[in-house]
Scaffold this active site. Structure first.
Site: not given
Ligand code: CP
Ligand code: NVA
Length: 322
Positions: A113, A140, A143, A235, A275, A303
């Site tokens: 990430r 993502h 997700q 989101d 998400c 997930r």
């Molecule tokens: N939805 C998701 O990716 O959550 P986190 O940022 O907590 O990993």
């Molecule tokens: N769009 C959000 C998703 C978090 C899981 C972000 O990137 O922060």
């Protein structure tokens, strides 16, 4: 039609940096294995088909769901998870090449990430082990695999459904643009002007939708997107890294909250998904996210199952027992 044995190696050794890296059959395979593994686990099967192997889980941005679900997925597969933070890897002035070439001597898969999609692509270019994108500014994929699994479990099918995404044209919107047509799902995206999805994601989504025969529309009209939808997704309006824009975004997204009124335009019984982390009173009304159509907790649980299947497949495991 592929037999179980012939199909087992289809994803082996592959990177998953965006869902554009997958074919419809790959997505189907991830969802099918996720369901098989989920049912087997619930029935008490404790097979550990990846015993003796290891995974690097690199987090350059915060995470709760992704980190815990990947760590637990690894544990259930017998795959040793090694979690690294921003202070440990792809930092300290070391080149991406040095870090990657050392890391792959220790581990069999790299899950990362980070901020820039280009960084994940650079790592994948160098690495001889599979690289999985656990969220970037742009995409993502894990997700959306979990989201598709959740929809299929709740509705009983995917092809022909309509999904409405209302909100920011962010990493979730970009990923749904590819994930929906790959699964035969029609997609309507509504964002404020100036907050549209990435042109590259739109191009890829349109290409996949044309070959899948699914509808894909982009607009600035939440009502139009929500009308007749089987699933309504939103989101956060302020993704990680955009915190300084929060107040400006609150204004720009006025009218894009998923409210009971917006949900009333969707199909009767339409699902609500997010998400998470979620912000009640911003992108969604409390009564929607906490209401009976909301499946956010199942979505978060999935997930674990989707990622367990994805890890299995890229490491050459095509069934519950390996
Ligand atoms: N939805 C998701 O990716 O959550 P986190 O940022 O907590 O990993
Ligand atoms: N769009 C959000 C998703 C978090 C899981 C972000 O990137 O922060």
């Amino acid at each position: 039609m592929l037999t179980e044995l012939e199909g087992a190696g289809l994803l082996e050794g592959r990177d998953v940096l965006t869902l554009g890296d997958l074919a419809p059959a790959d997505v189907r395979r991830v969802l099918d294995l996720a369901k098989e593994q989920k049912a087997a686990w619930a029935a008490g099967d404790r097979s550990r088909p990846l015993e003796g192997r290891a995974a690097a889980l690199v987090f350059m941005k915060p995470s709760m769901r992704t980190r815990v679900s990947f760590e637990v997925a690894c544990g259930r597969l017998g795959l040793q998870p090694v979690v690294l933070g921003a202070a440990d890897a792809f930092s300290r002035g070391e080149t991406i090449e040095d870090t990657t070439r050392v890391l792959e001597r220790y581990v069999d898969v790299i899950v990362i990430r980070t901020f820039e999609q280009a960084q994940v692509e650079a790592i994948a270019e160098i690495a001889s082990v599979p690289v999985i994108n656990a969220l970037t500014d742009d995409y993502h994929p894990c997700q959306v695999l979990a989201d598709l699994l959740t929809i299929e479990e709740h509705v009983g099918r995917l092809p022909g459904l309509k999904l409405a995404y209302v909100g920011d044209g962010n990493n979730m919107a970009n990923t749904l643009l590819m994930g929906c047509p790959l699964a035969g799902v029609n997609l309507a995206v509504a964002t404020p002007a100036g907050y549209e999805p990435l042109p590259e994601a739109v191009r890829n989504g349109e290409r996949i939708a044309a070959s899948a025969g699914t509808a894909l529309t982009l607009s600035h009209d939440p009502a139009e997107a929500a009308r007749g939808a089987d699933v309504v997704v939103t989101d956060t309006w302020t993704s990680m890294g955009q915190e300084a824009e929060h107040d400006e975004r609150l204004e720009a997204f006025d009218g894009f909250q998923v409210t009971p009124e917006l949900m009333s335009l969707a199909s009767p019984g339409a699902l609500f998904m997010h998400c998470m982390p979620a912000h009640r009173g911003e992108e969604v009304s409390p009564s929607v996210i906490d209401g009976e159509r909301s499946v956010i907790i199942d979505e978060a649980e999935n997930r674990l199952h989707a990622q367990k299947a994805l890890l299995s497949l890229v490491l050459g495991i095509g069934s519950v027992k390996g």
